[in-house]
Design an enzyme around this catalytic site. Sequence first.
Site, PDB file in Angstrom:
ATOM      1  CG  ASP A  42      -1.642   1.245   1.442  1.00 32.90           C
ATOM      2  OD1 ASP A  42      -2.338   1.668   0.515  1.00 32.90           O
ATOM      3  OD2 ASP A  42      -1.497   1.844   2.530  1.00 32.90           O
ATOM      4  CG  ASP A  44      -1.159   7.638   0.117  1.00 31.15           C
ATOM      5  OD1 ASP A  44      -0.027   8.012  -0.239  1.00 31.15           O
ATOM      6  OD2 ASP A  44      -2.170   7.738  -0.602  1.00 31.15           O
TER       7      ASP A  44
END
Length: 557
Positions: A42, A44
């Site tokens: 992922d 952020d």
Amino acid sequence: MRQDQEDPYQRRSARVYAGAGRVGRGPAAPPAGVLYDAVLLDRDGTLIEDVPYNGDPEKVRPLPGVRAALDRLRAAGLRLAVVTNQSGLARGYFDEEQMRAVHARVEELLGGFDAWLVCPHDDADGCDCRKPSPGLVHAAARELGTSASRCVLVGDIGRDVGAALAAGAAGVLVPTPVTRPEEIAAAGWVATDLPSAVDEILRRQRAVRPTRTAHGVGTALVVRSDSAGDVLVTGPAIRAVAAGARRVVLLCGPRGRAAAEMLPGVDEIIEHPLPWIDPAPTPVDPDDMRRLTARIAAVGADEAVVFTSFHQSALPLALLLRMAGITRIAAISDDYPGALVDIRHRVPVGVPEPERALSLAAAAGHRLPAGDEPVLRLRDDAVASRPAAVGDPGYVVLHPGSAASSRACPTELAARIAGALSAAGHRVLVTGGPDERTVTARVAAAGGTDLGGTTDLAGLAALVADAAAVVVGNTGPAHLAAAAGVPVVSLFAPTVPFGQWGPYRVPTVRLGDASAPCRDTRAASCPVPGHPCLSGVDPAEVVEAVRTLTASGGGVR
Ligand SMILES: [Zn+2]
């Protein structure tokens, strides 16, 4: 960089970009005995600080230790892809060009990735890629030339783990202060941050690779007592032992016998209850123990590998094995084993049972051969044929019961689930053992076909293999589904850790309250009035989970 501008499905599917790390890398042939060949990350809150809807490269700030951790993965030969929801594109907070500038800056600071997979949609778009839907994970696996089951995804919120599991990948949660407590409770694998997640990924990867090779094993005795589920999750490890031995004899208990009959690699079965393992043991009978010891001695095993669950002891059996003359014994034991064990292996908590067992096999010098994926499997000839009366494949199997009532779906809830699935257009087959007929009849009356008591385990395996999805608690049929690559809606009572006992390497949606008071109690019957861990499940969630799991083409094999 490439973008699939012409893709007619672009409105609903992921955008795919090549990364700077991609140069010269084609699809890999998976080497023998390897769990993962790609790590999906992922963006952020996992790789970089979460700056909401950021379109400015100057605001990219890597999280501590991330660059070095990624370099460790690269050095280990793992491919890396970023899988990221960027609804700021749909909402017009930044444009494509700004996002690419941000990604270029990320690669400048963190090194190249093999691919970038971006969901440009908003929740309202109903796409197949916005996490927790599995689309980004499937797209990443495709881009990297691997399968979702050979990927592990690291992310900071429940959506990340949900997407990983729904695709059949492993998911590691690295919580931040904004991660919700219920997301942490529901995750089967939690690490404090990305560097520690990477440490554990590499540790698990190493743990299934033998540091020595067992040569010249004629006969290996492998042991897994307890129920069908316990035997099924030990299957990959037993296949690993079988790859290095001429003959494999499996010692199992009466409740695991039917599952043992279906495992590849097993040449002979000895069935005997072990009074220090069975949940309702009979008193120890010295004559019976002497008979068992003699029976084991007659096997003439060159080595024994004693598989146990994390709360079981291998040592009483190790003593009998010694008395039977076995000179090479491998077992997991946190307790001091003295002279009872030659290869004493230890495993941290939280490792999936199939990998825990594979790591013991590796410690004994065995690994799965090339081409044999570390997934649950059954012998082709052991699965019965599906009764014609159930109609074409593509139905949903709903299995409400469990040998341990704490892990069973409440009957009233199962009935509402059957009704909701039927109303959504699914053909529902309700399954259960001969002693669960009252329950299956009541559940099927709400919408479905009652097959309670009509199949043995091999027959159930056949039914499950042709299902679009299986709705089941933490019990044997969940592992039958995993063995057939059929997606599972897991109504998982948290009495034991989901990370150890969740359906292995098969698309899964977990439902139920993971922080209910029964958590980690290992209770066989629910200690909490009202069975709250499962009774709060909304049948609409089950319907939605079936949709998610079948939208992307259903099963994995
Ligand atoms: Zn999307």
